[in-house]
Design a protein around this motif. Structure first.
Motif, PDB file in Angstrom:
ATOM      1  N   LEU A   1      -4.062   6.454  -4.259  1.00 31.99           N
ATOM      2  CA  LEU A   1      -5.163   7.381  -4.526  1.00 31.99           C
ATOM      3  C   LEU A   1      -6.231   6.667  -5.358  1.00 31.99           C
ATOM      4  O   LEU A   1      -6.949   7.285  -6.148  1.00 31.99           O
ATOM      5  N   LEU A   2      -6.328   5.343  -5.169  1.00 32.70           N
ATOM      6  CA  LEU A   2      -7.407   4.598  -5.814  1.00 32.70           C
ATOM      7  C   LEU A   2      -8.705   5.050  -5.165  1.00 32.70           C
ATOM      8  O   LEU A   2      -8.764   5.232  -3.956  1.00 32.70           O
ATOM      9  N   THR A   3      -9.747   5.215  -5.972  1.00 34.50           N
ATOM     10  CA  THR A   3     -11.020   5.662  -5.399  1.00 34.50           C
ATOM     11  C   THR A   3     -11.761   4.470  -4.808  1.00 34.50           C
ATOM     12  O   THR A   3     -11.393   3.316  -5.044  1.00 34.50           O
ATOM     13  N   GLY A   4     -12.824   4.745  -4.058  1.00 29.98           N
ATOM     14  CA  GLY A   4     -13.601   3.709  -3.376  1.00 29.98           C
ATOM     15  C   GLY A   4     -14.028   2.579  -4.296  1.00 29.98           C
ATOM     16  O   GLY A   4     -13.904   1.410  -3.953  1.00 29.98           O
ATOM     17  N   ALA A   5     -14.521   2.939  -5.489  1.00 29.14           N
ATOM     18  CA  ALA A   5     -14.977   1.909  -6.412  1.00 29.14           C
ATOM     19  C   ALA A   5     -13.781   1.051  -6.808  1.00 29.14           C
ATOM     20  O   ALA A   5     -12.795   1.571  -7.303  1.00 29.14           O
ATOM     21  N   ALA A   6     -13.888  -0.262  -6.549  1.00 30.31           N
ATOM     22  CA  ALA A   6     -12.745  -1.139  -6.821  1.00 30.31           C
ATOM     23  C   ALA A   6     -12.442  -1.138  -8.310  1.00 30.31           C
ATOM     24  O   ALA A   6     -13.336  -1.176  -9.139  1.00 30.31           O
ATOM     25  N   THR A   7     -11.160  -1.072  -8.632  1.00 25.90           N
ATOM     26  CA  THR A   7     -10.774  -1.145 -10.039  1.00 25.90           C
ATOM     27  C   THR A   7     -10.715  -2.609 -10.458  1.00 25.90           C
ATOM     28  O   THR A   7     -10.427  -3.485  -9.655  1.00 25.90           O
ATOM     29  N   ARG A   8     -11.011  -2.868 -11.739  1.00 27.25           N
ATOM     30  CA  ARG A   8     -10.906  -4.256 -12.194  1.00 27.25           C
ATOM     31  C   ARG A   8      -9.483  -4.574 -12.653  1.00 27.25           C
ATOM     32  O   ARG A   8      -9.180  -5.666 -13.077  1.00 27.25           O
ATOM     33  N   PHE A   9      -8.586  -3.581 -12.579  1.00 22.80           N
ATOM     34  CA  PHE A   9      -7.205  -3.813 -13.001  1.00 22.80           C
ATOM     35  C   PHE A   9      -6.315  -4.057 -11.786  1.00 22.80           C
ATOM     36  O   PHE A   9      -6.469  -3.390 -10.769  1.00 22.80           O
ATOM     37  N   THR A  10      -5.389  -4.989 -11.917  1.00 21.35           N
ATOM     38  CA  THR A  10      -4.410  -5.164 -10.838  1.00 21.35           C
ATOM     39  C   THR A  10      -3.000  -4.892 -11.353  1.00 21.35           C
ATOM     40  O   THR A  10      -2.076  -4.766 -10.571  1.00 21.35           O
ATOM     41  N   GLY A  11      -2.851  -4.791 -12.666  1.00 18.96           N
ATOM     42  CA  GLY A  11      -1.552  -4.452 -13.233  1.00 18.96           C
ATOM     43  C   GLY A  11      -0.573  -5.614 -13.171  1.00 18.96           C
ATOM     44  O   GLY A  11      -0.945  -6.763 -12.927  1.00 18.96           O
ATOM     45  N   ASP A  12       0.683  -5.287 -13.371  1.00 18.11           N
ATOM     46  CA  ASP A  12       1.718  -6.316 -13.463  1.00 18.11           C
ATOM     47  C   ASP A  12       2.029  -6.915 -12.090  1.00 18.11           C
ATOM     48  O   ASP A  12       1.941  -6.238 -11.061  1.00 18.11           O
ATOM     49  N   THR A  13       2.411  -8.185 -12.103  1.00 18.38           N
ATOM     50  CA  THR A  13       2.733  -8.890 -10.856  1.00 18.38           C
ATOM     51  C   THR A  13       4.159  -8.536 -10.415  1.00 18.38           C
ATOM     52  O   THR A  13       4.949  -7.978 -11.188  1.00 18.38           O
ATOM     53  N   ALA A  14       4.483  -8.913  -9.174  1.00 19.86           N
ATOM     54  CA  ALA A  14       5.834  -8.656  -8.652  1.00 19.86           C
ATOM     55  C   ALA A  14       6.894  -9.319  -9.532  1.00 19.86           C
ATOM     56  O   ALA A  14       7.955  -8.738  -9.793  1.00 19.86           O
ATOM     57  N   GLU A  15       6.594 -10.534 -10.028  1.00 17.66           N
ATOM     58  CA  GLU A  15       7.575 -11.243 -10.878  1.00 17.66           C
ATOM     59  C   GLU A  15       7.776 -10.492 -12.197  1.00 17.66           C
ATOM     60  O   GLU A  15       8.903 -10.367 -12.678  1.00 17.66           O
ATOM     61  N   MET A  16       6.689  -9.991 -12.776  1.00 15.83           N
ATOM     62  CA  MET A  16       6.813  -9.256 -14.049  1.00 15.83           C
ATOM     63  C   MET A  16       7.630  -7.978 -13.850  1.00 15.83           C
ATOM     64  O   MET A  16       8.477  -7.623 -14.683  1.00 15.83           O
ATOM     65  N   ILE A  17       7.379  -7.294 -12.737  1.00 15.08           N
ATOM     66  CA  ILE A  17       8.101  -6.038 -12.472  1.00 15.08           C
ATOM     67  C   ILE A  17       9.595  -6.331 -12.237  1.00 15.08           C
ATOM     68  O   ILE A  17      10.467  -5.597 -12.712  1.00 15.08           O
TER      69      ILE A  17
ATOM     70  N   SER B   1      -0.380  -1.219 -10.197  1.00 14.59           N
ATOM     71  CA  SER B   1       0.253  -2.387  -9.571  1.00 14.59           C
ATOM     72  C   SER B   1       1.053  -1.961  -8.334  1.00 14.59           C
ATOM     73  O   SER B   1       1.893  -1.058  -8.417  1.00 14.59           O
ATOM     74  N   LYS B   2       0.790  -2.646  -7.198  1.00 10.10           N
ATOM     75  CA  LYS B   2       1.538  -2.301  -5.973  1.00 10.10           C
ATOM     76  C   LYS B   2       3.035  -2.583  -6.110  1.00 10.10           C
ATOM     77  O   LYS B   2       3.853  -1.744  -5.730  1.00 10.10           O
ATOM     78  N   PRO B   3       3.430  -3.752  -6.653  1.00  3.04           N
ATOM     79  CA  PRO B   3       4.882  -3.963  -6.813  1.00  3.04           C
ATOM     80  C   PRO B   3       5.528  -2.892  -7.691  1.00  3.04           C
ATOM     81  O   PRO B   3       6.683  -2.523  -7.479  1.00  3.04           O
TER      82      PRO B   3
ATOM     83  N   ARG C   1       5.933   0.422  -5.600  1.00  2.00           N
ATOM     84  CA  ARG C   1       7.009   0.279  -4.603  1.00  2.00           C
ATOM     85  C   ARG C   1       8.356   0.611  -5.244  1.00  2.00           C
ATOM     86  O   ARG C   1       9.206   1.251  -4.641  1.00  2.00           O
ATOM     87  N   ARG C   2       8.543   0.144  -6.460  1.00  3.00           N
ATOM     88  CA  ARG C   2       9.806   0.431  -7.153  1.00  3.00           C
ATOM     89  C   ARG C   2       9.892   1.873  -7.617  1.00  3.00           C
ATOM     90  O   ARG C   2      10.945   2.509  -7.525  1.00  3.00           O
ATOM     91  N   ILE C   3       8.769   2.397  -8.113  1.00  4.54           N
ATOM     92  CA  ILE C   3       8.774   3.787  -8.612  1.00  4.54           C
ATOM     93  C   ILE C   3       9.169   4.738  -7.483  1.00  4.54           C
ATOM     94  O   ILE C   3       9.885   5.714  -7.702  1.00  4.54           O
ATOM     95  N   ALA C   4       8.725   4.414  -6.258  1.00  6.50           N
ATOM     96  CA  ALA C   4       8.998   5.299  -5.117  1.00  6.50           C
ATOM     97  C   ALA C   4      10.491   5.488  -4.889  1.00  6.50           C
ATOM     98  O   ALA C   4      10.913   6.486  -4.322  1.00  6.50           O
ATOM     99  N   ARG C   5      11.293   4.505  -5.324  1.00  6.24           N
ATOM    100  CA  ARG C   5      12.741   4.688  -5.133  1.00  6.24           C
ATOM    101  C   ARG C   5      13.481   4.825  -6.463  1.00  6.24           C
ATOM    102  O   ARG C   5      14.688   4.625  -6.547  1.00  6.24           O
ATOM    103  N   SER C   6      12.730   5.214  -7.524  1.00  5.22           N
ATOM    104  CA  SER C   6      13.365   5.278  -8.846  1.00  5.22           C
ATOM    105  C   SER C   6      14.157   6.561  -9.076  1.00  5.22           C
ATOM    106  O   SER C   6      15.086   6.581  -9.870  1.00  5.22           O
TER     107      SER C   6
END
Ligand SMILES: C[S@@+](CC[C@H](N)C(=O)[O-])C[C@H]1O[C@@H](n2cnc3c(N)ncnc32)[C@H](O)[C@@H]1O
Ligand SMILES: [Zn+2]
Length: 291
Positions: free
Chosen positions: A43-59, A120-122, A125-130
């Motif tokens: 549900l990210l809006t059209g305007a690109a966010t400057r945040f990408t959050g934690d990487t897959a390795e960090m998660i 963060s996408k990674p 992905r994890r939250i969806a199965r938490s």
């Protein structure tokens, strides 16, 4: 699962209520958002966010470290703080990471459902199965939070961003914001090593200043304990934190290599509970109208 929280979500384009079909989340005005095959919705809006959050390795490091139980006293304090303000309306964790804190709060509230929001996408992905009663949403916590006004009993922010005015808007009257922040003592044995990022000494004061107009402090608990960590756990701990953005895997390995296997590290965290003050400082239109 998204179906357990869909009635709490709002369209990020027009603020209307959302509905769900097999592959997408839809609003009545025709805006549509694909559900990823891993089960989260962006549900990210059209305007690109400057945040990408934690990487897959960090998660992955965070999941391993929390899964080993090292932060269980923090997890238990967050769950107890939520239970001290009873409501089964719904829980949002902002910057939910792996969703492990949200899952333990939901375990303690069998009638509640939860939204895990992260940029963060990674992470999503994890939250969806938490947890079976948790839905995962990719969104920027510093923008408009895609949740309907006055619907939630609890919002959690555990080592994560918090957007005071948006949290105030989405909480129901009497709803609670539970915040866990590190004190300057947190991980002090590691923070003193070269390349590590330290905690802002004035974090607690800044938190009070940011929240006190919109929330009343209900409770505050200091949690402090010692962790005896193997090199593997130390590597995961460094890898899941802010220093991971600055250190290469090689630098991290060199740092951990010189530490004893069984190194004592202090955990020191403040868990504070803030109850929403009445007020209608937020916008008064559509799904986002005030109380
Ligand atoms: C230090 S981690 C904490 C994760 C989780 N609450 C925990 O304690 O295990 C911070 C999380 O906030 C997320 N994050 C950072 N900036 C964000 C933003 N603007 N909107 C939403 N999430 C954000 C990161 O992707 C990361 O998952
Ligand atoms: Zn819409």
């Amino acid at each position: 699962m998204l179906d357990s929280v869909i009635d709490l979500l709002a369209c990020p384009q027009c603020e209307s209520a959302l509905d769900l079909d097999d592959t997408a989340v839809l609003c009545e005005r025709g805006h549509s958002f694909d559900i990823a095959r891993q089960g989260y919705v962006s549900l990210l809006t059209g305007a690109a966010t400057r945040f990408t959050g934690d990487t897959a390795e960090m998660i992955a490091d965070r999941a391993a470290f929390l899964g080993a139980g090292h932060y269980d006293p923090i997890r238990d304090a967050v769950a107890a703080a939520c239970a001290s303000v009873p409501s089964d309306s719904g829980v949002l964790e902002v910057g939910a990471g792996t969703g492990q804190y949200l899952a333990s709060v939901l375990d303690g509230m069998p009638g509640a459902r939860g939204i895990g929001l992260d940029v963060s996408k990674p992470a999503v992905r994890r939250i969806a199965r938490s947890h079976p009663r948790a839905g995962a949403v990719l969104a920027d916590a510093w923008a408009q939070i895609p949740v309907r006004s006055g619907t939630l009993g609890h919002v959690l922010s555990v080592f994560a961003p918090r957007n005071a005015s948006e949290v105030h808007r989405i909480l129901e009257p009497g709803g609670a914001l539970v915040v866990a922040t590190p004190t300057p003592e947190h991980l002090r044995e590691l923070v003193s090593l070269p390349g590590m990022v330290s905690v802002d000494e004035h974090k607690t004061e800044r938190l009070s200043a940011a929240l006190s107009g919109l929330f009343e402090r209900h409770d505050r608990t200091e949690i402090r304990f010692a962790m005896e960590l193997t090199r593997q756990a130390l590597d995961a701990l460094v890898g899941m934190g802010p220093s991971a953005f600055h250190l290469t895997a090689q630098q991290r390995a060199e740092m951990v290599e010189v530490l004893p296997d069984g190194f004592e590290v202090t955990a020191s965290v403040t868990v504070s509970t803030w109850v929403r003050r009445p007020g209608d400082r937020h916008r008064q239109n559509g799904a986002f109208s005030g109380d």
